[in-house]
Scaffold this motif. Structure first.
Motif, PDB file in Angstrom:
ATOM      1  N   THR A  11       0.881  -1.159   0.000  1.00 28.81           N
ATOM      2  CA  THR A  11       0.000   0.000   0.000  1.00 28.81           C
ATOM      3  C   THR A  11       0.916   1.205   0.000  1.00 28.81           C
ATOM      4  O   THR A  11       1.908   1.225   0.704  1.00 28.81           O
ATOM      5  CB  THR A  11      -0.924   0.041   1.226  1.00 28.81           C
ATOM      6  N   HIS A  12       0.619   2.157  -0.792  1.00 30.48           N
ATOM      7  CA  HIS A  12       1.448   3.334  -0.925  1.00 30.48           C
ATOM      8  C   HIS A  12       0.680   4.502  -0.303  1.00 30.48           C
ATOM      9  O   HIS A  12      -0.139   5.116  -0.952  1.00 30.48           O
ATOM     10  CB  HIS A  12       1.767   3.608  -2.388  1.00 30.48           C
ATOM     11  N   GLU A  13       0.925   4.740   0.945  1.00 34.31           N
ATOM     12  CA  GLU A  13       0.180   5.767   1.661  1.00 34.31           C
ATOM     13  C   GLU A  13       0.700   7.157   1.334  1.00 34.31           C
ATOM     14  O   GLU A  13       1.893   7.373   1.198  1.00 34.31           O
ATOM     15  CB  GLU A  13       0.269   5.528   3.173  1.00 34.31           C
ATOM     16  N   ARG A  20      -3.401  11.331  -5.133  1.00 33.45           N
ATOM     17  CA  ARG A  20      -3.167   9.891  -5.219  1.00 33.45           C
ATOM     18  C   ARG A  20      -3.415   9.431  -6.652  1.00 33.45           C
ATOM     19  O   ARG A  20      -4.225  10.004  -7.370  1.00 33.45           O
ATOM     20  CB  ARG A  20      -4.077   9.146  -4.243  1.00 33.45           C
ATOM     21  N   SER A  67      -3.042  -1.069  -7.811  1.00 33.01           N
ATOM     22  CA  SER A  67      -2.339  -0.366  -6.734  1.00 33.01           C
ATOM     23  C   SER A  67      -2.714   1.109  -6.757  1.00 33.01           C
ATOM     24  O   SER A  67      -3.124   1.632  -7.794  1.00 33.01           O
ATOM     25  CB  SER A  67      -0.815  -0.528  -6.859  1.00 33.01           C
ATOM     26  N   GLY A  69      -1.468   5.058  -4.823  1.00 28.94           N
ATOM     27  CA  GLY A  69      -0.458   5.728  -4.005  1.00 28.94           C
ATOM     28  C   GLY A  69       0.056   6.983  -4.667  1.00 28.94           C
ATOM     29  O   GLY A  69      -0.605   7.560  -5.532  1.00 28.94           O
ATOM     30  N   ARG A  73       5.548   6.179  -7.142  1.00 28.50           N
ATOM     31  CA  ARG A  73       5.428   4.739  -6.868  1.00 28.50           C
ATOM     32  C   ARG A  73       4.547   4.069  -7.925  1.00 28.50           C
ATOM     33  O   ARG A  73       4.839   2.975  -8.392  1.00 28.50           O
ATOM     34  CB  ARG A  73       4.833   4.545  -5.475  1.00 28.50           C
TER      35      ARG A  73
END
Length: 95
Positions: A11-13, A20, A67, A69, A73
């Motif tokens: 997970t790319h917070e 995002r 995905s 993030g 990324r």
């Protein structure tokens, strides 16, 4: 006795003020469903069940978000999908 460490899905917070992005994998007539599942498991660390769920979304709906993030990324994720021979794009996550 050895322990097996399960990969943790990435997970790319990002903070709420940072836009995002998301990686979208698209259906194609070339790659086998088993291959797409294997890519999702290997690269993202998804469980078999989650990787199959995403693969079926690609197959039946034509796309799946794999995905989310920060942009840098997600750009890396899109490039990785291309290196596996999958069609992938980046789009802003407006949800």
């Amino acid at each position: 006795m050895s322990t097996v460490v399960q990969p943790v899905p990435r997970t790319h917070e990002a903070s709420p003020s940072v836009p995002r992005w998301r990686t979208v994998v698209w259906d194609d007539p070339v790659n086998l469903m088993s291959y797409v599942t294997a890519v999702f498991r290997e690269y993202f660390g998804y469980s078999t069940a989650r990787a199959e769920e995403l693969m079926l979304a690609v197959h039946t709906r034509g796309r799946a978000i794999v995905s989310t993030g920060v942009r840098e990324r997600i750009e890396a994720d899109v490039m990785a999908m291309h290196s596996y021979g999958l069609r992938a794009t980046i789009e802003e996550d407006r949800d």
